[in-house]
Design an enzyme around this catalytic site. Structure first.
Site, PDB file in Angstrom:
ATOM      1  N   THR A  37       0.816  -1.209   0.000  1.00 47.10           N
ATOM      2  CA  THR A  37       0.000   0.000   0.000  1.00 47.10           C
ATOM      3  C   THR A  37       0.852   1.261   0.000  1.00 47.10           C
ATOM      4  OG1 THR A  37      -1.698  -1.186   1.250  1.00 47.10           O
ATOM      5  CG2 THR A  37      -1.858   1.208   1.228  1.00 47.10           C
ATOM      6  N   THR A  55      -3.441   0.528  -3.350  1.00 42.44           N
ATOM      7  CA  THR A  55      -2.885  -0.724  -2.840  1.00 42.44           C
ATOM      8  C   THR A  55      -3.025  -1.846  -3.856  1.00 42.44           C
ATOM      9  OG1 THR A  55      -2.922  -2.305  -0.985  1.00 42.44           O
ATOM     10  CG2 THR A  55      -5.048  -1.473  -1.749  1.00 42.44           C
ATOM     11  N   GLU A  76      -6.828  -8.041  -4.611  1.00 38.52           N
ATOM     12  CA  GLU A  76      -7.773  -7.365  -3.727  1.00 38.52           C
ATOM     13  C   GLU A  76      -8.956  -8.245  -3.351  1.00 38.52           C
ATOM     14  OE1 GLU A  76      -8.156  -4.366  -1.313  1.00 38.52           O
ATOM     15  OE2 GLU A  76      -6.691  -4.235  -2.932  1.00 38.52           O
ATOM     16  N   SER A 107     -11.480  -3.000   4.058  1.00 38.04           N
ATOM     17  CA  SER A 107     -10.092  -2.587   3.867  1.00 38.04           C
ATOM     18  C   SER A 107      -9.613  -1.829   5.087  1.00 38.04           C
ATOM     19  CB  SER A 107      -9.968  -1.700   2.621  1.00 38.04           C
ATOM     20  OG  SER A 107      -8.659  -1.164   2.517  1.00 38.04           O
ATOM     21  N   SER A 108      -8.320  -1.946   5.373  1.00 38.64           N
ATOM     22  CA  SER A 108      -7.744  -1.193   6.491  1.00 38.64           C
ATOM     23  C   SER A 108      -7.253   0.181   6.057  1.00 38.64           C
ATOM     24  CB  SER A 108      -6.585  -1.986   7.110  1.00 38.64           C
ATOM     25  OG  SER A 108      -5.556  -2.177   6.164  1.00 38.64           O
TER      26      SER A 108
END
Length: 218
Positions: A37, A55, A76, A107-108
């Site tokens: 990322t 990312t 992803e 997602s983070s």
């Protein structure tokens, strides 16, 4: 998820003096950590701001690249949950994160722009380290570089372990353990933050030394 009611429910579960077992929080999903990322923060002369995160998910993405363009493909889809399949991070499947048409996976990543009531931007920063950097800057008064560089901690509920960076103040670790946190030293850094902050003298920018890179301006 953005309603005041939902935020109040989450806030009511926070105890200042102790942590709790996983079941206490009644989790419905878990958010994994992204590996490949990058983030870019930009503020223009007129105050226009962009906070963009890109990312390929895991390190080297899908580990497959195009034979024509040589672009590395992402993976992803691993951020989605699939029935009876535990993902790359050891996270069990979550119905709220199952694959559906037109849906984005959990997602983070957390690109953020913060503004005051008058629309002026006090600061902006990423997931667990993002609120930490904001707290250091807005509440503790640290300059943006110190706020970005401060040692971090992270707990994603599953596993119920609080990970701390190696150079964190031992008093912080001790305080966590008195609140029944199980702590462990991170094998590497905990995420990366890029930040730009409006100051009395103009703008101040910081690029996290955990991943290299430098801020630039004109």
């Amino acid at each position: 998820m953005t309603s005041e009611f939902f935020a109040a429910q989450l806030r009511a579960q926070i105890s200042d003096d102790t942590t709790h077992p996983i079941s206490y929080y009644k989790p419905e999903f878990y958010t994994p950590v992204d590996g490949g990322t990058a983030h870019l923060s930009v503020v223009a002369e007129d105050g226009s701001a962009v906070s963009a995160t890109s990312t390929i998910n895991l390190y080297f993405g899908s580990k497959v690249r195009s034979p024509v363009s040589e672009i590395l493909f992402n993976d992803e889809m691993d951020d989605f949950s699939s029935p009876n399949i535990t993902n790359e991070f050891g996270v069990p499947p979550s119905p709220a994160n199952f694959i559906q048409p037109g849906k984005q996976p959990l997602s983070s990543m957390c690109p953020t722009i913060m503004v005051g009531q008058d629309g002026q931007p006090p600061s902006h920063a990423d997931h667990t380290p993002m609120p930490q950097a904001i707290i250091y800057n807005l509440w503790f008064g640290y300059d943006v570089k110190r706020a970005v560089e401060e040692p971090r901690l992270h707990n994603q509920l599953l596993p119920n372990v609080t990970t701390v960076e190696r150079n964190i103040d031992q008093a912080v670790t001790a305080a966590l353990e008195t609140r029944h946190h199980h702590t462990q030293i991170a094998s590497t850094f905990i995420a990366v933050v890029q930040a730009i902050v409006r100051t009395a003298g103009g703008w101040a920018a910081a690029s996290d030394s955990r991943k290299g890179g430098e801020p630039a301006g004109y």
